[in-house]
Design a protein around this motif. Sequence first.
Motif, PDB file in Angstrom:
ATOM      1  N   VAL A 177       0.841  -1.204   0.000  1.00 31.19           N
ATOM      2  CA  VAL A 177       0.000   0.000   0.000  1.00 31.19           C
ATOM      3  C   VAL A 177       0.876   1.255   0.000  1.00 31.19           C
ATOM      4  O   VAL A 177       0.619   2.224  -0.713  1.00 31.19           O
ATOM      5  CB  VAL A 177      -0.943  -0.009   1.225  1.00 31.19           C
ATOM      6  N   PHE A 178       1.942   1.210   0.800  1.00 34.17           N
ATOM      7  CA  PHE A 178       2.817   2.383   0.896  1.00 34.17           C
ATOM      8  C   PHE A 178       3.551   2.625  -0.425  1.00 34.17           C
ATOM      9  O   PHE A 178       3.659   3.768  -0.881  1.00 34.17           O
ATOM     10  CB  PHE A 178       3.827   2.205   2.044  1.00 34.17           C
ATOM     11  N   ALA A 179       4.011   1.544  -1.054  1.00 37.95           N
ATOM     12  CA  ALA A 179       4.702   1.681  -2.348  1.00 37.95           C
ATOM     13  C   ALA A 179       3.757   2.297  -3.386  1.00 37.95           C
ATOM     14  O   ALA A 179       4.153   3.184  -4.167  1.00 37.95           O
ATOM     15  CB  ALA A 179       5.222   0.331  -2.812  1.00 37.95           C
ATOM     16  N   GLN A 180       2.498   1.844  -3.388  1.00 38.66           N
ATOM     17  CA  GLN A 180       1.511   2.420  -4.315  1.00 38.66           C
ATOM     18  C   GLN A 180       1.301   3.903  -4.029  1.00 38.66           C
ATOM     19  O   GLN A 180       1.198   4.714  -4.945  1.00 38.66           O
ATOM     20  CB  GLN A 180       0.168   1.680  -4.203  1.00 38.66           C
ATOM     21  N   ALA A 181       1.232   4.227  -2.714  1.00 36.59           N
ATOM     22  CA  ALA A 181       1.012   5.626  -2.336  1.00 36.59           C
ATOM     23  C   ALA A 181       2.163   6.497  -2.840  1.00 36.59           C
ATOM     24  O   ALA A 181       1.940   7.578  -3.378  1.00 36.59           O
ATOM     25  CB  ALA A 181       0.878   5.739  -0.816  1.00 36.59           C
ATOM     26  N   ILE A 182       3.376   6.011  -2.628  1.00 36.49           N
ATOM     27  CA  ILE A 182       4.555   6.763  -3.087  1.00 36.49           C
ATOM     28  C   ILE A 182       4.471   6.973  -4.595  1.00 36.49           C
ATOM     29  O   ILE A 182       4.679   8.082  -5.100  1.00 36.49           O
ATOM     30  CB  ILE A 182       5.852   6.013  -2.716  1.00 36.49           C
ATOM     31  N   ALA A 183       4.108   5.885  -5.299  1.00 38.06           N
ATOM     32  CA  ALA A 183       4.000   5.972  -6.755  1.00 38.06           C
ATOM     33  C   ALA A 183       2.947   7.003  -7.151  1.00 38.06           C
ATOM     34  O   ALA A 183       3.078   7.702  -8.165  1.00 38.06           O
ATOM     35  CB  ALA A 183       3.676   4.606  -7.341  1.00 38.06           C
ATOM     36  N   ALA A 184       1.905   7.120  -6.310  1.00 39.49           N
ATOM     37  CA  ALA A 184       0.824   8.057  -6.612  1.00 39.49           C
ATOM     38  C   ALA A 184       1.140   9.462  -6.090  1.00 39.49           C
ATOM     39  O   ALA A 184       0.308  10.370  -6.187  1.00 39.49           O
ATOM     40  CB  ALA A 184      -0.489   7.552  -6.023  1.00 39.49           C
ATOM     41  N   GLY A 185       2.299   9.632  -5.468  1.00 43.42           N
ATOM     42  CA  GLY A 185       2.725  10.968  -5.084  1.00 43.42           C
ATOM     43  C   GLY A 185       2.391  11.379  -3.663  1.00 43.42           C
ATOM     44  O   GLY A 185       2.438  12.555  -3.324  1.00 43.42           O
ATOM     45  N   THR A 186       2.055  10.419  -2.799  1.00 42.48           N
ATOM     46  CA  THR A 186       1.832  10.778  -1.393  1.00 42.48           C
ATOM     47  C   THR A 186       2.630   9.846  -0.477  1.00 42.48           C
ATOM     48  O   THR A 186       2.925   8.709  -0.857  1.00 42.48           O
ATOM     49  CB  THR A 186       0.320  10.733  -1.030  1.00 42.48           C
ATOM     50  N   ALA A 187       2.979  10.346   0.700  1.00 37.98           N
ATOM     51  CA  ALA A 187       3.756   9.513   1.618  1.00 37.98           C
ATOM     52  C   ALA A 187       2.985   9.207   2.893  1.00 37.98           C
ATOM     53  O   ALA A 187       3.562   8.811   3.895  1.00 37.98           O
ATOM     54  CB  ALA A 187       5.083  10.189   1.955  1.00 37.98           C
ATOM     55  N   PRO A 227      -4.146   6.092   4.387  1.00 35.76           N
ATOM     56  CA  PRO A 227      -4.855   5.271   5.374  1.00 35.76           C
ATOM     57  C   PRO A 227      -4.933   3.814   4.922  1.00 35.76           C
ATOM     58  O   PRO A 227      -5.070   3.541   3.733  1.00 35.76           O
ATOM     59  CB  PRO A 227      -6.258   5.896   5.410  1.00 35.76           C
ATOM     60  N   PHE A 228      -4.765   2.915   5.884  1.00 36.08           N
ATOM     61  CA  PHE A 228      -4.894   1.494   5.567  1.00 36.08           C
ATOM     62  C   PHE A 228      -5.292   0.743   6.833  1.00 36.08           C
ATOM     63  O   PHE A 228      -4.641   0.889   7.869  1.00 36.08           O
ATOM     64  CB  PHE A 228      -3.577   0.946   5.010  1.00 36.08           C
ATOM     65  N   ALA A 229      -6.356  -0.043   6.711  1.00 39.32           N
ATOM     66  CA  ALA A 229      -6.838  -0.871   7.829  1.00 39.32           C
ATOM     67  C   ALA A 229      -6.928  -0.076   9.135  1.00 39.32           C
ATOM     68  O   ALA A 229      -6.505  -0.524  10.187  1.00 39.32           O
ATOM     69  CB  ALA A 229      -5.923  -2.083   8.014  1.00 39.32           C
ATOM     70  N   GLY A 230      -7.462   1.132   9.027  1.00 39.06           N
ATOM     71  CA  GLY A 230      -7.689   1.922  10.230  1.00 39.06           C
ATOM     72  C   GLY A 230      -6.447   2.598  10.783  1.00 39.06           C
ATOM     73  O   GLY A 230      -6.479   3.168  11.868  1.00 39.06           O
ATOM     74  N   ARG A 231      -5.334   2.514  10.044  1.00 43.42           N
ATOM     75  CA  ARG A 231      -4.113   3.172  10.512  1.00 43.42           C
ATOM     76  C   ARG A 231      -3.603   4.129   9.456  1.00 43.42           C
ATOM     77  O   ARG A 231      -3.950   4.011   8.283  1.00 43.42           O
ATOM     78  CB  ARG A 231      -3.002   2.131  10.724  1.00 43.42           C
ATOM     79  N   MET A 232      -2.776   5.049   9.869  1.00 43.93           N
ATOM     80  CA  MET A 232      -2.120   5.894   8.887  1.00 43.93           C
ATOM     81  C   MET A 232      -0.752   5.289   8.594  1.00 43.93           C
ATOM     82  O   MET A 232       0.053   5.070   9.501  1.00 43.93           O
ATOM     83  CB  MET A 232      -1.933   7.312   9.412  1.00 43.93           C
ATOM     84  N   ILE A 233      -0.536   5.009   7.317  1.00 49.50           N
ATOM     85  CA  ILE A 233       0.746   4.421   6.920  1.00 49.50           C
ATOM     86  C   ILE A 233       1.637   5.538   6.389  1.00 49.50           C
ATOM     87  O   ILE A 233       1.278   6.231   5.439  1.00 49.50           O
ATOM     88  CB  ILE A 233       0.533   3.378   5.792  1.00 49.50           C
ATOM     89  N   ASP A 234       2.771   5.708   7.017  1.00 45.23           N
ATOM     90  CA  ASP A 234       3.736   6.687   6.540  1.00 45.23           C
ATOM     91  C   ASP A 234       5.138   6.075   6.643  1.00 45.23           C
ATOM     92  O   ASP A 234       5.266   4.861   6.850  1.00 45.23           O
ATOM     93  CB  ASP A 234       3.619   8.016   7.288  1.00 45.23           C
ATOM     94  N   VAL A 235       6.162   6.891   6.521  1.00 44.06           N
ATOM     95  CA  VAL A 235       7.525   6.341   6.469  1.00 44.06           C
ATOM     96  C   VAL A 235       7.874   5.461   7.683  1.00 44.06           C
ATOM     97  O   VAL A 235       8.335   4.335   7.506  1.00 44.06           O
ATOM     98  CB  VAL A 235       8.565   7.473   6.253  1.00 44.06           C
ATOM     99  N   PRO A 236       7.645   5.945   8.918  1.00 48.40           N
ATOM    100  CA  PRO A 236       8.027   5.092  10.056  1.00 48.40           C
ATOM    101  C   PRO A 236       7.307   3.740  10.065  1.00 48.40           C
ATOM    102  O   PRO A 236       7.890   2.730  10.463  1.00 48.40           O
ATOM    103  CB  PRO A 236       7.631   5.916  11.283  1.00 48.40           C
ATOM    104  N   VAL A 237       6.054   3.732   9.632  1.00 49.68           N
ATOM    105  CA  VAL A 237       5.315   2.459   9.617  1.00 49.68           C
ATOM    106  C   VAL A 237       5.921   1.533   8.560  1.00 49.68           C
ATOM    107  O   VAL A 237       6.087   0.325   8.781  1.00 49.68           O
ATOM    108  CB  VAL A 237       3.811   2.679   9.355  1.00 49.68           C
ATOM    109  N   ASP A 238       6.285   2.108   7.423  1.00 50.73           N
ATOM    110  CA  ASP A 238       6.906   1.302   6.371  1.00 50.73           C
ATOM    111  C   ASP A 238       8.264   0.775   6.834  1.00 50.73           C
ATOM    112  O   ASP A 238       8.610  -0.378   6.590  1.00 50.73           O
ATOM    113  CB  ASP A 238       7.063   2.153   5.099  1.00 50.73           C
ATOM    114  N   GLU A 239       9.007   1.626   7.549  1.00 46.64           N
ATOM    115  CA  GLU A 239      10.300   1.186   8.087  1.00 46.64           C
ATOM    116  C   GLU A 239      10.105   0.031   9.064  1.00 46.64           C
ATOM    117  O   GLU A 239      10.849  -0.942   9.077  1.00 46.64           O
ATOM    118  CB  GLU A 239      11.017   2.348   8.797  1.00 46.64           C
TER     119      GLU A 239
END
Lengths: 286, 307
Positions: B254-264, B267-279
């Motif tokens: 989901v995060f890779a798709q978001a990055i591809a779509a231009g956002t970092a 929301p996913f499964a009730g959480r906000m996915i950003d860089v620290p979550v991806d890390e």
Amino acid sequence: MSNADVVLLDLVEFVPEKDKPSAREGLGDVVRQLREGGAEVFAQVDSELLYADLHACVCPELTGIVIAHLESVAQIEEADALLGQLEDERGILHGTLEIVASLETAEANQAASQIASASSRISGLTLGRAELVMDLRPEPSGEIHLMQYLMQRLITVAGSAGVTPYGAWWRAPDRGLLATPENTGQAALRGRAIGFKGSFCVLDNQVEPMNQGFTPTAKEVDEAQNLLEEYRAAVSAGAASIRRGDRIFDAGASLQAQVVINRASACAVHNKSKADAKAGRPVPAP
Amino acid sequence: MSILVRRSNLMVPVTNEQFVAGAWRHGSDAITLDLEDGVTPALRAEARELVMDAVYTAGKGAAEVFVRVNKGFLEADVDASVWPGLTGIMLPKVESPEDVIEASDVLNDAERSRGIKPGTLRLILLLESANAVMRVREIIAASDRVSQVGLDESDLSASIGVNPSPEFDPFVYARGRVAIEATAAGVQPVGVAYPLTTMPRLLPGEDMLKVATDSKNLGFKGIICPHPSWIASVNTAFTPTESEVDIYTQVREVFAQAIAAGTAAVPFAGRMIDVPVDEWAKVVLATSIACQLRDTEKQTALAATSG
């Protein structure tokens, strides 16, 4: 006359500014009288008024001082030098007067390790009124969550420096004049469970609960003795630990048991010398 | 991302023949042969004679093998312990960086004389005093050999004069300090949630799993186990679950798709996915793979030995 181990004569918290000169006068006589009753006597002095406060309280019967609002190593050095000078002038063995540092600010707590080792006179650390000075007000639950961090840090720093950590684990609004004997006892018990060795109180009826809370109970001592005997028997039979029910007792547990026994006997010895002093019997110097 | 998997470390007194013989069957990632508190002082010399064979036996199930040495008899104990199959030394009662440097020097000599590649023997440090807790940063930085560090809370209690009571944990600060300093230094903190550290006991599997999970949530990466019954729960607690792997796999997608779509941030499964979550997702997935590899190694060794 209470049965406190220490009487702390306060020149800071309970004395209004205008009454301080008269409070300092005759302080030495009060120290002498109290010492005859068997308690050790300390004076609580202001870190910013060291000269006047120390000149007022230092006498051979004084055990030491509690420095309130202590901020820095420099203040310890100042107190150390002054105490040395007064010891020399007043016929007190040089280097014997103790200092308990009361760390009430963030700066003081940050510098706790350096403060604790700034003078060989430092015999103890306490947090004083840190929660008020540092604005750590209780939550609606009554708990001051950051106090646990500050208390345990202080105890660790004190352990590291080989000095005694003083304090009790109070729960709001219990403090000072408000703490009932029962709640004082509970605060002492909690305090002992995390490593404090004694604490300050302000009312006569808080002394006994404080003493009890900081003394291992007969049940604890019994358990420790039984455990130690069993453990030693097992060790001489070649085992490294014993099992009691689902508990595993090893070398560490045996050390803990020994600590309980040592503490209890030190308390018993101290109680006896206080009783002897009260009864006018000769007491060896501590 | 190289991840050390040393979830469970079973302590066994080297003098207990039966325990030593069976230790490798319990599935722990590591086994520590105890020459210290677990051995009666009168048997110490005899115990050293047993270490060489015990190192071999303990390694039969592909566990890493450590020896807990006596700080006061460092050279004799290391001399008795450094044999092929040894992963390293557990050094108790560490008080200062000098203690660690001394141990590392003794290991240097042992490696050279026994033909072991220099610098490979690892150290697990145990801190047992308030002083050690205050100096933890310098202590763990004293040697590259340091792989894990833990508190011996039982001895620490005695050191600060506490008779531990299950209701009031005296080591929130000390444990937190060790966990943070170790993590910052790239060393794994090990330990177990209160009150099991000061009062070790045997617990039913479900309860042990909860304690081990609490321990993981305190930042620890493993538990030193005084009894084999802890091991299975500890391994489970420190291994990412299937559903975690599932979720974090999706998080990465989901995060890779978001990055591809231009956002970092997405929301996913009730959480906000950003860089620290991806890390974090990367860590969980790498940990999962590392645990699988470790478990396969152990199973293979077990099958080979049993078969």
